[in-house]
Design a protein around this motif. Structure first.
Motif, PDB file in Angstrom:
ATOM      1  N   VAL A 121      25.131  10.307  54.644  1.00 60.06           N
ATOM      2  CA  VAL A 121      24.412  10.645  53.417  1.00 60.06           C
ATOM      3  C   VAL A 121      25.083   9.982  52.215  1.00 60.06           C
ATOM      4  O   VAL A 121      24.415   9.433  51.327  1.00 60.06           O
ATOM      5  CB  VAL A 121      24.335  12.172  53.229  1.00 60.06           C
ATOM      6  CG1 VAL A 121      23.756  12.518  51.849  1.00 60.06           C
ATOM      7  CG2 VAL A 121      23.478  12.801  54.321  1.00 60.06           C
ATOM      8  N   LEU A 122      26.396   9.995  52.190  1.00 56.16           N
ATOM      9  CA  LEU A 122      27.123   9.390  51.076  1.00 56.16           C
ATOM     10  C   LEU A 122      26.861   7.888  51.013  1.00 56.16           C
ATOM     11  O   LEU A 122      26.668   7.323  49.927  1.00 56.16           O
ATOM     12  CB  LEU A 122      28.620   9.667  51.210  1.00 56.16           C
ATOM     13  CG  LEU A 122      29.495   9.185  50.047  1.00 56.16           C
ATOM     14  CD1 LEU A 122      29.068   9.844  48.733  1.00 56.16           C
ATOM     15  CD2 LEU A 122      30.969   9.480  50.332  1.00 56.16           C
ATOM     16  N   ARG A 123      26.825   7.222  52.157  1.00 56.10           N
ATOM     17  CA  ARG A 123      26.533   5.781  52.158  1.00 56.10           C
ATOM     18  C   ARG A 123      25.130   5.514  51.603  1.00 56.10           C
ATOM     19  O   ARG A 123      24.922   4.580  50.831  1.00 56.10           O
ATOM     20  CB  ARG A 123      26.656   5.205  53.573  1.00 56.10           C
ATOM     21  CG  ARG A 123      28.075   5.103  54.093  1.00 56.10           C
ATOM     22  CD  ARG A 123      28.121   4.226  55.342  1.00 56.10           C
ATOM     23  NE  ARG A 123      29.458   4.202  55.931  1.00 56.10           N
ATOM     24  CZ  ARG A 123      29.789   4.786  57.078  1.00 56.10           C
ATOM     25  NH1 ARG A 123      28.873   5.445  57.780  1.00 56.10           N
ATOM     26  NH2 ARG A 123      31.018   4.717  57.535  1.00 56.10           N
ATOM     27  N   VAL A 124      24.171   6.332  52.014  1.00 56.66           N
ATOM     28  CA  VAL A 124      22.798   6.152  51.543  1.00 56.66           C
ATOM     29  C   VAL A 124      22.719   6.366  50.026  1.00 56.66           C
ATOM     30  O   VAL A 124      22.086   5.578  49.306  1.00 56.66           O
ATOM     31  CB  VAL A 124      21.843   7.116  52.278  1.00 56.66           C
ATOM     32  CG1 VAL A 124      20.453   7.102  51.634  1.00 56.66           C
ATOM     33  CG2 VAL A 124      21.743   6.747  53.761  1.00 56.66           C
ATOM     34  N   LEU A 125      23.370   7.394  49.543  1.00 54.05           N
ATOM     35  CA  LEU A 125      23.321   7.681  48.101  1.00 54.05           C
ATOM     36  C   LEU A 125      24.036   6.598  47.293  1.00 54.05           C
ATOM     37  O   LEU A 125      23.585   6.220  46.209  1.00 54.05           O
ATOM     38  CB  LEU A 125      23.937   9.054  47.813  1.00 54.05           C
ATOM     39  CG  LEU A 125      23.180  10.260  48.390  1.00 54.05           C
ATOM     40  CD1 LEU A 125      23.908  11.549  48.071  1.00 54.05           C
ATOM     41  CD2 LEU A 125      21.744  10.305  47.889  1.00 54.05           C
ATOM     42  N   LYS A 126      25.130   6.089  47.822  1.00 53.74           N
ATOM     43  CA  LYS A 126      25.829   4.999  47.142  1.00 53.74           C
ATOM     44  C   LYS A 126      24.937   3.765  47.038  1.00 53.74           C
ATOM     45  O   LYS A 126      24.924   3.071  46.010  1.00 53.74           O
ATOM     46  CB  LYS A 126      27.123   4.648  47.881  1.00 53.74           C
ATOM     47  CG  LYS A 126      28.270   5.609  47.639  1.00 53.74           C
ATOM     48  CD  LYS A 126      29.517   5.133  48.395  1.00 53.74           C
ATOM     49  CE  LYS A 126      30.732   5.995  48.100  1.00 53.74           C
ATOM     50  NZ  LYS A 126      31.927   5.551  48.869  1.00 53.74           N
ATOM     51  N   LEU A 127      24.193   3.471  48.118  1.00 52.53           N
ATOM     52  CA  LEU A 127      23.277   2.327  48.088  1.00 52.53           C
ATOM     53  C   LEU A 127      22.212   2.553  47.017  1.00 52.53           C
ATOM     54  O   LEU A 127      21.898   1.646  46.237  1.00 52.53           O
ATOM     55  CB  LEU A 127      22.631   2.142  49.462  1.00 52.53           C
ATOM     56  CG  LEU A 127      21.685   0.952  49.644  1.00 52.53           C
ATOM     57  CD1 LEU A 127      21.637   0.534  51.098  1.00 52.53           C
ATOM     58  CD2 LEU A 127      20.281   1.253  49.158  1.00 52.53           C
ATOM     59  N   LYS A 128      21.653   3.742  46.978  1.00 53.38           N
ATOM     60  CA  LYS A 128      20.605   4.029  45.992  1.00 53.38           C
ATOM     61  C   LYS A 128      21.148   3.934  44.562  1.00 53.38           C
ATOM     62  O   LYS A 128      20.446   3.461  43.649  1.00 53.38           O
ATOM     63  CB  LYS A 128      20.008   5.412  46.249  1.00 53.38           C
ATOM     64  CG  LYS A 128      19.187   5.485  47.541  1.00 53.38           C
ATOM     65  CD  LYS A 128      18.542   6.847  47.743  1.00 53.38           C
ATOM     66  CE  LYS A 128      17.674   6.853  48.985  1.00 53.38           C
ATOM     67  NZ  LYS A 128      16.944   8.127  49.193  1.00 53.38           N
ATOM     68  N   LEU A 129      22.381   4.351  44.371  1.00 54.17           N
ATOM     69  CA  LEU A 129      23.003   4.235  43.054  1.00 54.17           C
ATOM     70  C   LEU A 129      23.234   2.770  42.690  1.00 54.17           C
ATOM     71  O   LEU A 129      22.895   2.314  41.593  1.00 54.17           O
ATOM     72  CB  LEU A 129      24.325   5.009  43.031  1.00 54.17           C
ATOM     73  CG  LEU A 129      25.130   4.941  41.727  1.00 54.17           C
ATOM     74  CD1 LEU A 129      24.366   5.617  40.594  1.00 54.17           C
ATOM     75  CD2 LEU A 129      26.507   5.589  41.920  1.00 54.17           C
ATOM     76  N   LYS A 130      23.795   2.020  43.620  1.00 52.63           N
ATOM     77  CA  LYS A 130      24.102   0.605  43.391  1.00 52.63           C
ATOM     78  C   LYS A 130      22.846  -0.205  43.071  1.00 52.63           C
ATOM     79  O   LYS A 130      22.866  -1.092  42.212  1.00 52.63           O
ATOM     80  CB  LYS A 130      24.789   0.031  44.636  1.00 52.63           C
ATOM     81  CG  LYS A 130      25.030  -1.467  44.609  1.00 52.63           C
ATOM     82  CD  LYS A 130      25.578  -1.947  45.950  1.00 52.63           C
ATOM     83  CE  LYS A 130      25.744  -3.462  45.990  1.00 52.63           C
ATOM     84  NZ  LYS A 130      26.172  -3.928  47.330  1.00 52.63           N
ATOM     85  N   ARG A 131      21.738   0.105  43.758  1.00 48.56           N
ATOM     86  CA  ARG A 131      20.528  -0.694  43.599  1.00 48.56           C
ATOM     87  C   ARG A 131      19.656  -0.190  42.449  1.00 48.56           C
ATOM     88  O   ARG A 131      18.559  -0.689  42.212  1.00 48.56           O
ATOM     89  CB  ARG A 131      19.747  -0.677  44.931  1.00 48.56           C
ATOM     90  CG  ARG A 131      18.730  -1.751  45.124  1.00 48.56           C
ATOM     91  CD  ARG A 131      19.204  -3.142  44.868  1.00 48.56           C
ATOM     92  NE  ARG A 131      20.456  -3.480  45.512  1.00 48.56           N
ATOM     93  CZ  ARG A 131      21.256  -4.434  45.121  1.00 48.56           C
ATOM     94  NH1 ARG A 131      20.960  -5.164  44.062  1.00 48.56           N
ATOM     95  NH2 ARG A 131      22.383  -4.680  45.768  1.00 48.56           N
ATOM     96  N   GLY A 132      20.120   0.804  41.695  1.00 48.31           N
ATOM     97  CA  GLY A 132      19.357   1.289  40.556  1.00 48.31           C
ATOM     98  C   GLY A 132      18.184   2.173  40.923  1.00 48.31           C
ATOM     99  O   GLY A 132      17.314   2.439  40.081  1.00 48.31           O
TER     100      GLY A 132
END
Length: 551
Positions: free
Chosen positions: A339-350
């Motif tokens: 879940v943390l990896r997915v949320l980090k991706l969503k944060l990084k990609r705006g």
């Protein structure tokens, strides 16, 4: 976040319909709800994937897609953990193009590599990524990082850049930069390198069976690993697993998607990748051969996968994961890690800060003249002259008439249109991959009354009846150009035609480029990105990597 909300973030599925609030009976059958928005809310989905096929069609026009995306994002934000969606699609270019015209259509990856201009990979991915993001799609399941080392590969082929790992790796990295680094995060998309640990040597289609790759571990490192290393070095957001057995990497026989030694051991450990790892579609037979649909998602997560793409039964898959957590078969730590990896991706990609698109701006961003010119330039540089033994090309003079025949209703008609637009009146007669004797006779008769014959082939090795057509057309004595309209390996099979061109695909930019070369308005400049064997025998190279005639 509740456990249900966390688990929902790990799933990406299709949705039915072209509007978020459009009732579609398929949604009831698939998810027990009426609309796509209700499916997003019900399962707290982390992502959705768009398709353009007969059974799952989300594409009408770019403006409609933008509104669909906004509607689905509103559903995600308004329910559960209030987390926006990853919205993805397969937009590799060429054969795998989900959002077609009026969006910009690009040639296949192998066509880019035939042009040998690595910067063109960045240009293409920049255009593709910006057009996708303009309609609310923030994830592209591209580029294909497979090295097509098996000419008989039934599922990769021209989706791969090359049969050489260094050239493939250069273009993979170039495309990652174009998708991810070509503007502010909210204008770019997450790239996805696929299909780890490497699908290029497969002889079976993983949609219908479970391929077995018999490379040694050292051969794997030499051949398959380099493009994935390049993708990781370029900072790729996600990597997709392959449903293939790779005994030298995991002798258990588990498909890579479910293999802890491959996903956690090789990809995470040896290659040091800590981004999001997503499965290939869990509907595919390759991953379902050995396990039930209830077991697959649990095994994938325990192997180190983060996101589960398109389980055949979403309700069963989610409930299986929930039950596995409650029983201790899956640890809460394993769920939180993904879940943390997915949320980090969503944060990084705006995605978290800018989930919505602006439908009013779509027309000014999608299919623009500047973008179309980029695609055409890439196609123009890709056409490869493989053989010209009789000196048919360049033509002494522009023919008044031409016959376009062979494979593909759309490809033959489109090429005829392009030839006609350039001043040669062309007619199309499709004969297909398995031409009947009657169609062959009809084509030969039509050839007698024309100045030039152009015949398109697709997979001569798998469909050798096309050779009968080539022979009949040759026997007419008319000037003829044969075109490998998909895989370039067709030119290597024994056939009577002395003049062969390769296009690596059949979308309009490639056929426009082909018309210009055939009629002498442009010279071919492409170089083979693969070895072309003689009659499919990989031990006998007929036309080597780098071969390409010009005049």
């Amino acid at each position: 976040m509740s456990l249900e909300e966390k688990v929902g973030q790990l799933f990406v599925t299709w949705v039915n319909g072209k509007a978020a609030d459009e009732a579609d009976p398929k949604n009831q059958a698939d998810f027990g709800v009426d609309t796509a928005a209700q499916a997003v809310s019900k399962y707290h989905l982390g992502g959705v994937i768009y398709f353009n096929n007969d059974s799952r069609d989300n594409f009408d026009d770019p403006g409609q897609v933008a509104k669909l995306s906004n509607g689905l994002q509103q559903a995600a934000i308004g329910s559960g953990a209030h987390i926006p969606l990853q919205i993805g699609t397969d937009q590799e270019g060429g054969t795998v193009t989900r959002m077609g015209a009026p969006a910009t259509e690009f040639p296949n990856s192998m066509a880019l590599a035939a042009g040998r201009d690595v910067s063109a990979g960045t240009e293409a991915a920049t255009v593709l990524g910006h057009e996708l993001r303009a309609v609310g799609i923030n994830q592209d399941y591209a580029p294909d990082a497979d090295v097509n080392s098996n000419p008989a590969n039934p599922v990769i082929g021209v989706r791969s850049f090359s049969g050489r790992p260094d050239l493939a790796g250069d273009f993979v990295a170039a495309e990652v930069r174009g998708y991810q680094d070509s503007g502010p995060a909210a204008e770019t998309v997450s790239a996805t390198a696929k299909h780890f640990p490497g699908h290029g040597d497969a002889a079976t289609d993983s949609h219908t069976g479970l391929p077995r790759i018999d490379r040694s571990e050292q051969q794997w490192r030499t051949t398959d690993v380099p493009p994935f290393k390049e993708a990781i070095s370029a900072g790729i957001d996600s990597i997709m697993s392959a449903h293939i057995q790779f005994p030298s990497l995991d002798p258990s026989g588990e498909p890579a998607t479910l293999s802890e030694p491959i996903i956690t051991g090789k990809l995470r450990g040896e290659l040091g990748y800590d981004g999001v790892v997503i499965t290939d579609s869990l509907e595919m037979q390759g991953v379902r051969e050995l396990h039930s649909d209830a077991e697959i998602p649990v095994l994938a997560l325990n192997a180190g996968i983060d996101q589960l793409l398109m389980p055949a039964d979403l309700d069963l898959a989610i409930n299986s994961v929930l039950a596995a957590v409650k029983s201790g078969e899956l640890s809460m730590q394993r769920i939180d890690q993904s879940v943390l990896r997915v949320l980090k991706l969503k944060l990084k990609r705006g995605i978290l800060s800018a989930p919505f698109d602006n439908p009013a701006l779509v027309e000014s961003k999608v299919g623009t003249p500047e973008h179309l010119a980029v695609a055409q330039g890439i196609a123009d540089r890709s056409i490869t002259a493989v053989a010209n033994d009789a000196g048919v090309l360049p033509l002494k003079q522009k023919p008044a008439t031409a016959l376009v025949t062979g494979w593909g209703e759309t490809s033959t008609s489109t090429l005829a249109e392009r030839l006609t637009a350039h001043g040669t009146k062309a007619t199309a007669l499709e004969t297909g991959q398995t031409p009947s004797d009657a169609l062959i006779a009809q084509a030969a008769e039509a050839a007698k009354n024309t100045d030039l014959v152009v015949v398109l082939t697709n997979n001569l090795g798998g469909f050798p009846l096309q050779n009968k057509l080539l022979q009949a057309l040759t026997d007419t004595g008319k000037p003829m150009v044969a075109v490998a309209a998909q895989i370039p390996y067709d030119a290597g099979y024994t056939n009577p035609v002395p003049t062969w061109l390769a296009t690596y695909g059949y979308l309009t930019p490639s056929l426009e480029a082909l018309a210009k070369v055939v009629l002498g308005e442009a010279e071919p400049s492409g170089k083979l990105p693969v070895d072309v064997p003689a009659d499919g025998d990989v031990h006998t190279v007929k036309y080597p990597f780098g071969h390409g005639l010009t005049w």
